[in-house]
Write a protein that holds these residues in place. Sequence first.
Motif, short mmCIF file in Angstrom:
data_model
loop_
_atom_site.label_atom_id
_atom_site.label_comp_id
_atom_site.label_asym_id
_atom_site.label_seq_id
_atom_site.Cartn_x
_atom_site.Cartn_y
_atom_site.Cartn_z
N LYS A 101 -5.56 52.40 10.10
CA LYS A 101 -6.77 51.58 9.92
C LYS A 101 -6.40 50.29 9.20
CE LYS A 101 -7.88 54.15 5.72
NZ LYS A 101 -8.82 55.04 5.05
N TRP A 102 -7.23 49.28 9.39
CA TRP A 102 -6.98 48.00 8.75
C TRP A 102 -8.18 47.53 7.93
CZ3 TRP A 102 -3.16 45.48 7.01
CH2 TRP A 102 -3.27 44.13 6.68
N LEU A 103 -9.37 47.61 8.48
CA LEU A 103 -10.55 47.11 7.79
C LEU A 103 -11.42 48.20 7.19
CD1 LEU A 103 -11.77 44.35 10.29
CD2 LEU A 103 -10.55 44.02 8.14
N ARG A 104 -11.24 49.42 7.61
CA ARG A 104 -12.25 50.45 7.31
C ARG A 104 -12.31 50.78 5.82
NH1 ARG A 104 -12.20 56.03 8.18
NH2 ARG A 104 -10.26 55.94 9.35
N HIS A 105 -11.18 51.03 5.18
CA HIS A 105 -11.14 51.29 3.74
C HIS A 105 -12.13 52.36 3.29
CE1 HIS A 105 -8.36 48.13 2.36
NE2 HIS A 105 -8.83 47.42 3.36
N GLY A 106 -12.45 53.30 4.14
CA GLY A 106 -13.40 54.34 3.78
C GLY A 106 -14.84 53.89 3.75
N ALA A 107 -15.11 52.64 4.16
CA ALA A 107 -16.48 52.12 4.09
C ALA A 107 -17.37 52.70 5.18
CB ALA A 107 -16.47 50.60 4.20
N TRP A 108 -16.79 53.21 6.25
CA TRP A 108 -17.55 53.93 7.26
C TRP A 108 -16.67 55.06 7.78
CZ3 TRP A 108 -16.09 48.78 7.91
CH2 TRP A 108 -15.14 48.52 8.90
N PRO A 109 -17.27 56.13 8.27
CA PRO A 109 -16.48 57.31 8.62
C PRO A 109 -15.64 57.10 9.87
CG PRO A 109 -18.78 57.64 9.18
CD PRO A 109 -18.71 56.35 8.43
N ARG A 131 -7.38 57.07 2.18
CA ARG A 131 -5.94 57.34 2.07
C ARG A 131 -5.21 56.51 3.11
NH1 ARG A 131 -8.51 62.30 1.83
NH2 ARG A 131 -8.44 63.30 -0.22
N TYR A 132 -4.25 55.74 2.65
CA TYR A 132 -3.56 54.83 3.56
C TYR A 132 -2.08 55.19 3.60
CZ TYR A 132 -2.08 50.48 5.78
OH TYR A 132 -1.56 49.55 6.65
N ARG A 175 -1.70 45.34 2.37
CA ARG A 175 -2.95 45.93 2.84
C ARG A 175 -4.09 45.02 2.39
NH1 ARG A 175 -6.32 51.44 1.59
NH2 ARG A 175 -7.49 51.38 3.53
N LEU A 176 -4.77 44.44 3.37
CA LEU A 176 -5.83 43.49 3.08
C LEU A 176 -7.16 44.04 3.61
CD1 LEU A 176 -3.84 40.29 4.13
CD2 LEU A 176 -3.95 41.37 1.88
N GLY A 177 -8.12 43.18 3.81
CA GLY A 177 -9.40 43.61 4.38
C GLY A 177 -10.38 44.19 3.38
N TYR A 178 -10.10 44.06 2.08
CA TYR A 178 -10.99 44.65 1.08
C TYR A 178 -12.35 43.97 1.03
CZ TYR A 178 -7.04 47.27 -0.83
OH TYR A 178 -5.98 48.13 -0.99
N THR A 179 -12.41 42.72 1.45
CA THR A 179 -13.69 42.00 1.37
C THR A 179 -14.34 41.84 2.74
OG1 THR A 179 -12.45 39.91 1.46
CG2 THR A 179 -13.07 40.73 -0.72
#
Length: 349
Positions: A101-109, A131-132, A175-179
């Motif tokens: 995954k790149w953008l998900r960061h656990g923000a959606w299942p 978990r990355y 690892r980016l995409g946090y925002t």
Amino acid sequence: MPAFCVSIPARELRGICEQARARKARLVALWGSDETTRRSGYALHLALGFPSGLLWLSVPLSREDPHYPGIADIYPSANRMQRSTADLLGIIPSADADRRKWLRHGAWPEGAFPLRKTVEAAARFAHGPDRYPFIPVEGEGVHEIPVGPVHAGTIEPGHFRFSIVGEKILRLEERLGYTHKGIEKRFEQMTLEEGAKLAGRVSGDSTVAYAWAYAMAVEGATGTEPPPRALALRGILLELERIANHLGDLGYLGNDVALSFGFFQFWRLKEDLLRTHAQLFGHRYLMDAIVPGGVAKDLPRGAGESLTAHLERIEREVAALKSIYDEHAGAQDRFIMTGQVTPALAERM
């Protein structure tokens, strides 16, 4: 630049990309779209830049099995775009591609894809585990140093995993995409006028660039021709934005090699320019100056001469600061031979 659009089957994608790469074409962008409301499935899109123009490839994919052959081995820059498209739309590259995954960061299942038309813009998801699987580097004397995602400055968050032996960096994994803000989904719910304001806020210090790109898209779709003066003003605004950002970057170069004098001097110049922006156009970062069809702010009468004088003063001071950077032994010791990228490597990437 002319643009050509063509639809191709997925089986031809890699062959066309290999031919494009052999002809020195660069990958400009890769993205996906949900075409199910048009009684179709999904689509993968690529923009390839040739010296003669832009080639837009559209690859129709079935609703039941939206898979395609990955191209990151041909164009390494496609890696993150492929992963983003998988996170947002469930358009999946071939099994040999990087599927982390790149953008998900656990923000959606897992299994939910926010940019699909079946997902409401107001949908909310419970935050899940994040978990990355970083790629480990093993061997005698290898150490891992994690940096971020929270940093000391005002830069956006990013996690950097350094694998080192002594001072030699063996591997750096980002690892980016946090925002990630769901901006694409917001655009679907907005009018063209509202979209213009949102486009200018995708990246605050590049508001002119984003607003102009959005305006060009709207103008192209509607057949609108901006007035010549508006185009000239857009060019001035974009150059002012570029100069301000470059002044900040030149200051950061000094900061990164412990030359704080350079940092403060370049940021003094940037601050002076930002104040001039506010005086002439009503906003330090020139937000909302560009709108579809033209511009919302004009250059005040007589301001051209004062702006020119200000820019000439910046030019003189930058030249003086450059000589300090060039002649400062400590700075040069840290600059020289650092971060070298050969032309061959740059072309391959």
